[in-house]
Scaffold this motif. Structure first.
Motif, PDB file in Angstrom:
ATOM      1  N   GLY A  85      -6.765   1.906  -6.682  1.00  0.00           N
ATOM      2  CA  GLY A  85      -8.184   1.165  -6.893  1.00  0.00           C
ATOM      3  C   GLY A  85      -8.177   0.100  -6.139  1.00  0.00           C
ATOM      4  N   PHE A  86      -7.186  -1.027  -6.608  1.00  0.00           N
ATOM      5  CA  PHE A  86      -6.704  -1.895  -6.520  1.00  0.00           C
ATOM      6  C   PHE A  86      -6.699  -2.104  -5.256  1.00  0.00           C
ATOM      7  CE2 PHE A  86      -3.880  -5.742  -6.062  1.00  0.00           C
ATOM      8  CZ  PHE A  86      -4.543  -6.936  -6.626  1.00  0.00           C
ATOM      9  N   GLY A  87      -6.364  -1.580  -4.280  1.00  0.00           N
ATOM     10  CA  GLY A  87      -6.437  -1.435  -3.065  1.00  0.00           C
ATOM     11  C   GLY A  87      -7.165  -1.584  -2.581  1.00  0.00           C
ATOM     12  N   PHE A  88      -8.171  -0.503  -3.060  1.00  0.00           N
ATOM     13  CA  PHE A  88      -9.128  -0.077  -2.345  1.00  0.00           C
ATOM     14  C   PHE A  88     -10.751  -1.745  -2.926  1.00  0.00           C
ATOM     15  CE2 PHE A  88     -14.130   0.778  -3.204  1.00  0.00           C
ATOM     16  CZ  PHE A  88     -14.193   0.992  -2.030  1.00  0.00           C
ATOM     17  N   LEU A  89     -10.421  -2.048  -3.925  1.00  0.00           N
ATOM     18  CA  LEU A  89     -10.880  -3.734  -4.042  1.00  0.00           C
ATOM     19  C   LEU A  89     -10.845  -4.989  -2.567  1.00  0.00           C
ATOM     20  CD1 LEU A  89     -10.651  -4.206  -7.738  1.00  0.00           C
ATOM     21  CD2 LEU A  89     -12.949  -3.837  -6.825  1.00  0.00           C
ATOM     22  N   LEU A  90      -9.309  -4.327  -2.732  1.00  0.00           N
ATOM     23  CA  LEU A  90      -8.780  -5.711  -0.972  1.00  0.00           C
ATOM     24  C   LEU A  90      -9.093  -4.993   0.143  1.00  0.00           C
ATOM     25  CD1 LEU A  90      -5.430  -6.746  -2.495  1.00  0.00           C
ATOM     26  CD2 LEU A  90      -7.845  -7.801  -3.320  1.00  0.00           C
ATOM     27  N   GLY A  91      -9.766  -3.543   0.370  1.00  0.00           N
ATOM     28  CA  GLY A  91     -10.563  -3.720   1.449  1.00  0.00           C
ATOM     29  C   GLY A  91      -8.984  -2.758   1.765  1.00  0.00           C
ATOM     30  N   LEU A  92      -7.751  -2.980   0.893  1.00  0.00           N
ATOM     31  CA  LEU A  92      -6.381  -2.068   1.480  1.00  0.00           C
ATOM     32  C   LEU A  92      -6.297  -0.737   1.273  1.00  0.00           C
ATOM     33  CD1 LEU A  92      -4.698  -4.788   1.799  1.00  0.00           C
ATOM     34  CD2 LEU A  92      -5.160  -4.298   3.033  1.00  0.00           C
TER      35      LEU A  92
ATOM     36  N   ASN B 217      -7.912  -6.334   7.235  1.00  0.00           N
ATOM     37  CA  ASN B 217      -7.433  -7.167   6.297  1.00  0.00           C
ATOM     38  C   ASN B 217      -6.261  -6.374   5.889  1.00  0.00           C
ATOM     39  OD1 ASN B 217     -10.210  -7.442   5.097  1.00  0.00           O
ATOM     40  ND2 ASN B 217      -9.770  -6.143   3.606  1.00  0.00           N
ATOM     41  N   LEU B 218      -5.597  -5.073   6.856  1.00  0.00           N
ATOM     42  CA  LEU B 218      -4.008  -4.735   6.470  1.00  0.00           C
ATOM     43  C   LEU B 218      -3.172  -6.797   7.162  1.00  0.00           C
ATOM     44  CD1 LEU B 218      -1.083  -4.113   6.499  1.00  0.00           C
ATOM     45  CD2 LEU B 218      -1.277  -2.667   8.113  1.00  0.00           C
ATOM     46  N   MET B 219      -4.434  -6.974   8.876  1.00  0.00           N
ATOM     47  CA  MET B 219      -3.240  -7.907   9.459  1.00  0.00           C
ATOM     48  C   MET B 219      -3.798  -9.706   8.437  1.00  0.00           C
ATOM     49  SD  MET B 219      -5.154  -6.716  13.347  1.00  0.00           S
ATOM     50  CE  MET B 219      -4.167  -8.534  14.129  1.00  0.00           C
ATOM     51  N   LEU B 220      -4.985  -9.373   8.289  1.00  0.00           N
ATOM     52  CA  LEU B 220      -4.901 -10.700   7.102  1.00  0.00           C
ATOM     53  C   LEU B 220      -4.074 -10.628   5.862  1.00  0.00           C
ATOM     54  CD1 LEU B 220      -8.898 -10.881   6.707  1.00  0.00           C
ATOM     55  CD2 LEU B 220      -7.205 -12.667   7.739  1.00  0.00           C
ATOM     56  N   PHE B 221      -3.639  -9.610   5.536  1.00  0.00           N
ATOM     57  CA  PHE B 221      -2.415  -9.763   4.620  1.00  0.00           C
ATOM     58  C   PHE B 221      -1.382 -10.240   5.010  1.00  0.00           C
ATOM     59  CE2 PHE B 221       0.375  -7.352   0.686  1.00  0.00           C
ATOM     60  CZ  PHE B 221      -0.573  -8.334  -0.221  1.00  0.00           C
TER      61      PHE B 221
ATOM     62  N   PHE C  53      -4.827 -12.353  -1.372  1.00  0.00           N
ATOM     63  CA  PHE C  53      -6.132 -11.420  -2.521  1.00  0.00           C
ATOM     64  C   PHE C  53      -7.546 -11.266  -2.606  1.00  0.00           C
ATOM     65  CE2 PHE C  53      -2.019  -9.621  -5.485  1.00  0.00           C
ATOM     66  CZ  PHE C  53      -1.649  -8.881  -4.959  1.00  0.00           C
ATOM     67  N   ILE C  54      -7.680 -12.492  -2.723  1.00  0.00           N
ATOM     68  CA  ILE C  54      -8.830 -13.664  -2.735  1.00  0.00           C
ATOM     69  C   ILE C  54      -9.509 -13.331  -1.047  1.00  0.00           C
ATOM     70  CG2 ILE C  54     -10.492 -15.400  -2.656  1.00  0.00           C
ATOM     71  CD1 ILE C  54      -8.348 -17.225  -4.618  1.00  0.00           C
ATOM     72  N   VAL C  55      -8.200 -13.119   0.259  1.00  0.00           N
ATOM     73  CA  VAL C  55      -9.309 -13.526   1.041  1.00  0.00           C
ATOM     74  C   VAL C  55      -9.373 -11.793   1.214  1.00  0.00           C
ATOM     75  CG1 VAL C  55      -8.904 -13.818   3.659  1.00  0.00           C
ATOM     76  CG2 VAL C  55      -7.820 -15.739   2.084  1.00  0.00           C
ATOM     77  N   THR C  56      -8.852 -10.857   1.267  1.00  0.00           N
ATOM     78  CA  THR C  56      -9.377  -9.782   1.764  1.00  0.00           C
ATOM     79  C   THR C  56     -10.347  -9.002   0.857  1.00  0.00           C
ATOM     80  OG1 THR C  56      -7.377  -9.337  -0.148  1.00  0.00           O
ATOM     81  CG2 THR C  56      -6.529  -9.220   2.665  1.00  0.00           C
ATOM     82  N   PHE C  57     -10.165  -9.444  -0.416  1.00  0.00           N
ATOM     83  CA  PHE C  57     -11.173  -9.279  -1.744  1.00  0.00           C
ATOM     84  C   PHE C  57     -12.436  -9.994  -1.175  1.00  0.00           C
ATOM     85  CE2 PHE C  57     -13.892  -9.982  -4.973  1.00  0.00           C
ATOM     86  CZ  PHE C  57     -13.886  -8.915  -5.254  1.00  0.00           C
ATOM     87  N   LEU C  58     -12.830 -10.840  -0.724  1.00  0.00           N
ATOM     88  CA  LEU C  58     -13.839 -11.810  -0.176  1.00  0.00           C
ATOM     89  C   LEU C  58     -14.824 -10.635   1.325  1.00  0.00           C
ATOM     90  CD1 LEU C  58     -13.716 -15.166  -0.524  1.00  0.00           C
ATOM     91  CD2 LEU C  58     -14.885 -13.879  -1.599  1.00  0.00           C
TER      92      LEU C  58
ATOM     93  N   TRP D 274     -18.342  -7.259   4.026  1.00  0.00           N
ATOM     94  CA  TRP D 274     -17.845  -6.000   4.601  1.00  0.00           C
ATOM     95  C   TRP D 274     -18.570  -5.054   4.539  1.00  0.00           C
ATOM     96  CZ3 TRP D 274     -15.330  -5.441   9.297  1.00  0.00           C
ATOM     97  CH2 TRP D 274     -15.281  -4.215  10.267  1.00  0.00           C
ATOM     98  N   ARG D 275     -18.472  -4.830   3.223  1.00  0.00           N
ATOM     99  CA  ARG D 275     -18.762  -3.183   2.694  1.00  0.00           C
ATOM    100  C   ARG D 275     -20.575  -3.629   2.349  1.00  0.00           C
ATOM    101  NH1 ARG D 275     -13.453  -2.416  -0.829  1.00  0.00           N
ATOM    102  NH2 ARG D 275     -12.811  -1.158   0.427  1.00  0.00           N
ATOM    103  N   ILE D 276     -20.687  -5.437   2.512  1.00  0.00           N
ATOM    104  CA  ILE D 276     -22.219  -5.237   1.988  1.00  0.00           C
ATOM    105  C   ILE D 276     -23.455  -4.856   3.695  1.00  0.00           C
ATOM    106  CG2 ILE D 276     -24.085  -7.294   1.693  1.00  0.00           C
ATOM    107  CD1 ILE D 276     -21.951  -8.114  -0.786  1.00  0.00           C
ATOM    108  N   VAL D 277     -22.534  -5.477   4.075  1.00  0.00           N
ATOM    109  CA  VAL D 277     -22.871  -5.801   5.959  1.00  0.00           C
ATOM    110  C   VAL D 277     -23.261  -4.615   6.495  1.00  0.00           C
ATOM    111  CG1 VAL D 277     -22.907  -6.478   7.596  1.00  0.00           C
ATOM    112  CG2 VAL D 277     -22.100  -7.921   6.541  1.00  0.00           C
ATOM    113  N   PHE D 278     -21.806  -3.489   6.327  1.00  0.00           N
ATOM    114  CA  PHE D 278     -21.991  -1.709   6.577  1.00  0.00           C
ATOM    115  C   PHE D 278     -22.245  -1.055   6.044  1.00  0.00           C
ATOM    116  CE2 PHE D 278     -19.091  -5.265   9.250  1.00  0.00           C
ATOM    117  CZ  PHE D 278     -19.706  -4.917  10.799  1.00  0.00           C
TER     118      PHE D 278
END
Lengths: 254, 472
Positions: free
Chosen positions: B345-352, B418-422, B458-463, B468-472
């Motif tokens: 669940g938490f991973g989903f929030l972060l796009g991971l 997001n994995l690359m960012l993380f 966390f902050i960067v991947t979350f944002l 991403w989900r809003i745009v695509f």
């Protein structure tokens, strides 16, 4: 590519190359302590490596030696400990590396101080050399990077330089191990008292300062009869160096 | 020794100091320089007519110029990275073949012959041995290429020029110009970069350099970046440009890391670590042709081996943990499966996803084993064919096969980005954390340096995920 040229000294019967043993980091029961000082980026670490057989990392940027490196070598059955000090331009300011270098020459009382200088920038390097010569009278100037100097068409009259400075001068190209045998030999001669240095003392000082220094030096020598660097201490006291005052009080300087 | 009575000396010196005025220091310095000039004029001759064409100065004019300085820097960085990436492939696969494909089965048959219980052989050979083998296979070749190249540049005299170019940026972010040198070192290994901060005198600026060194993408993370970029970023452009696109994506991440480094330095120097920027002299030394073989030798011994040894020491227990969590069951599920489920669940929030988060937790000791761990865990939870059994890390020969497994695990382009960012923004590896503690001797700053990048991640991947989900 290694260009190992045999120097005249090496072929001489007195030279005794077999007497040299590099001891790496093993520096127990040493007979003499040798300090390695000099401006940044003059190849101190390279000289250090060729003397000790260690492979301390050398890099072409100033200030790379941050911690004091120690190593040793044995020459003619006498053991020498070599201490590679951080490079400094001067001993007069109070930055950490300068203090480290100064404290070691002053309080560590090395038997010999090897001052490594860049032959290409001798004038600027002499600033430090002259300051060190105020502190110790057992020193040798290692005129390094002679290969570069040659390429730059710089010719140095080593004999006159040695006479002016009052200490032996050895020309080296440490990167190619040239002049290192002579340097080792000179170090041992100074350590054993076979060479007595009469180091240059700073001359071009205005007369009012010179008089003040003389008065103060006399007073210091009265209290500390055997102190070798009373003039330098006088310089420091006139500057109000609190470290020196503290060291005088505790008797660390004698 | 007994304290000396030196009051009369001090009194005299105070009195004399008053007499000679406050220009004493300048007078003395001038005196020294006058002496030096005199000596030099008597002993040194320079043949001006034959004075060499000043190659040094010409090179400096170009590499430190306002126009070319930065492009040349990035070009050199890109070249070094490219050579590292390309060059490391072959020895890496050779080592992997030797240690993983050949030696691992031999070990397995060996212990089977002496009737070692399955859990012990799994723990020791599939866990500890494999993790160490992975670290050696993945980490040794790039380090053995990167460090010597870096050292050659250093011996040549280029690094002080980098510091010179970046000095202004560092000053603006309230940090020390020499941080440029430690930052560059961090591209090889953050632990080495942290040790290198000893060249910075001021404790405040040194601390900034230590804390932000983690933003230099290190050797252990390059392979992750490259693999993921090749699979997912390379796939969205026409195939002729795919390798260029993936290299660019990796460089963007590296440059982004530098941006975070400047940003964090600036933020720290304005808040927790306020203070003046200290000035320093940086002499631009003459360029010197490096002594090639000697440099290679020392950099292999001094840097590569030491760093590799530390990584092995930390990777071995990590391998054991990975094997244990995949083989110890609570109810019907292994610990790993439980952990992944609860973190999904938490991973989903972060796009991971939970797999990635768990992989990063168990791979704290060594970033090199992140990808093998992710693959192993993905196979474990999706139940697809492939892999070598529960708790056995593996990597696939072909990039495509790796991509297939990841896509089966529900990966998208967002997951990849997001994995690359993380991978850029997470806690330092345990070697680095330990080094930070050894260098700072402060639990507080070690904790801060370890936690801060994760929170940032966390902050960067979350944002990124939300946008991403809003745009695509």
């Amino acid at each position: 590519m290694d260009t190992k040229v045999k120097s005249a000294c090496e072929t001489c019967a007195h030279f005794n190359a077999d007497g040299l043993k590099k001891m790496g980091i093993h520096t127990d029961n040493v007979d003499f302590v040798v300090a390695l000082a000099g401006n940044p980026n003059t190849g101190k670490s390279t000289v250090f490596n060729s003397l000790t057989g260690l492979r301390q990392h050398t890099g072409n940027w100033p200030g790379k030696t941050v911690t004091r490196a120690e190593g040793g070598f044995e020459y003619n059955k006498q053991k020498y400990k070599l201490v590679d000090l951080p490079g400094t331009y001067s001993l007069l300011s109070t930055s950490e590396d300068e203090a480290a270098a100064r404290d070691f020459i002053l309080f560590g009382k090395p038997d010999v101080t090897v001052i490594v200088a860049d032959a290409n920038r001798l004038e600027r390097n002499l600033n430090l050399v002259l300051q060190i010569l105020e502190i110790t009278d057992k020193a040798v100037l290692c005129l390094n990077l002679m290969d570069e100097a040659k390429r730059n068409h710089i010719i140095i009259d080593e004999r006159t330089l040695a006479r002016d400075l009052g200490i032996p001068v050895v020309a080296t190209s440490a990167r190619f191990s040239q002049g290192i045998p002579e340097l080792i030999h000179t170090i041992s001669e100074i350590a054993n008292g076979n060479i007595i240095c009469k180091p240059h003392r700073i001359k071009n000082v205005p007369s009012n300062i010179e008089n003040a220094v003389k008065t103060l030096t006399a007073e210091i020598e009265k209290e500390f009869p055997n102190i070798p660097n009373s003039r330098w201490i006088a310089f420091r006291l006139l500057e109000g160096d609190t470290e020196i005052i503290k060291a005088l009080k505790s008797g660390e300087l004698v | 020794m007994a304290n000396k009575n030196i009051d009369h000396i001090l009194e005299l010196s105070n009195e004399l100091r008053w007499q000679i005025g406050d220009e004493f220091h300048d007078n003395l310095t001038e005196g020294i320089y006058a002496d030096a000039a005199q000596i030099v004029s008597d002993t040194v001759q320079v043949d001006e007519s034959k004075k060499r064409f000043r190659l040094d100065r010409q090179i400096d004019k170009i590499v430190t110029s306002k126009v070319f300085g930065f492009p040349i820097m990035f070009l050199i960085l890109a070249t070094v990275l490219w050579l590292t990436i390309i060059g490391a492939n072959y020895p890496s696969s050779l080592l992997a073949q030797l240690l993983l494909d050949t030696f691992h089965p031999i070990l397995k048959t060996g212990v089977a012959a002496i009737n070692m219980p399955w859990w012990l052989s799994g723990f020791l050979i599939d866990g500890v041995y494999l993790a160490v083998a992975w670290v050696i296979a993945v980490m040794l070749p790039p380090m053995a290429i990167f460090f010597p190249m870096f050292t050659l540049l250093e011996d040549f005299g280029y690094l002080p020029r980098v510091a010179f170019n970046l000095d202004n940026l560092f000053k603006k972010s309230g940090a020390h110009g020499k941080q440029a040198l430690t930052m560059t070192m961090g591209f090889g290994c953050n632990a080495a970069g942290v040790v290198a901060t000893r060249i910075i005198d001021s404790p405040r600026e040194r601390l900034i350099a230590i804390i932000t060194n983690n933003f230099s993408l290190c050797n252990g993370r390059w392979p992750t970046q490259i693999l993921i970029a090749t699979i997912f970023i390379g796939a969205v452009v026409p195939s002729t440009f795919s390798s260029l696109a993936s290299l660019l994506a990796v460089i963007v991440i590296a440059v982004l890391g530098m941006a975070f480094m400047f940003g964090t330095s600036w933020a720290l120097s304005k808040t927790l670590l306020k203070g003046q920027v200290s000035t320093f002299n940086l002499e631009l030394p003459p360029y010197r042709p490096p002594r090639f073989w000697k440099t290679i030798y020392t950099s292999l011994i001094d840097r590569t081996m030491i760093v590799l040894w530390r990584a092995i020491v930390f990777a071995a227990p990590a391998g054991a943990v990975i094997w244990l969590i995949s083989n110890i069951y609570i109810g019907n599920e292994s610990i790993a499966a439980w952990a992944i489920d609860s973190m999904n669940g938490f991973g989903f929030l972060l796009g991971l996803n939970g797999v990635i988060l768990l992989a990063y937790i168990v791979a704290i000791p060594a970033n090199e084993i992140v990808i093998p761990t992710i693959l192993m865990l993905t196979v474990l939870v999706t139940g697809i064919d492939g892999g070598a059994g529960a708790g056995v890390m593996f990597e696939l020969d072909s990039v495509n096969a790796t991509g297939d497994i990841l896509k089966a695990g529900g990966w998208t382009l967002l997951t990849a980005i997001n994995l690359m960012l993380f991978s850029l923004l997470h806690n330092p590896c345990s070697t680095t954390i330990y080094t930070i503690y050894k260098e700072t001797k402060s639990v507080k700053w070690t904790v801060f340096a370890s936690i801060m990048p994760v929170i940032l991640g966390f902050i960067v991947t979350f944002l990124v995920a939300q946008i991403w989900r809003i745009v695509f």
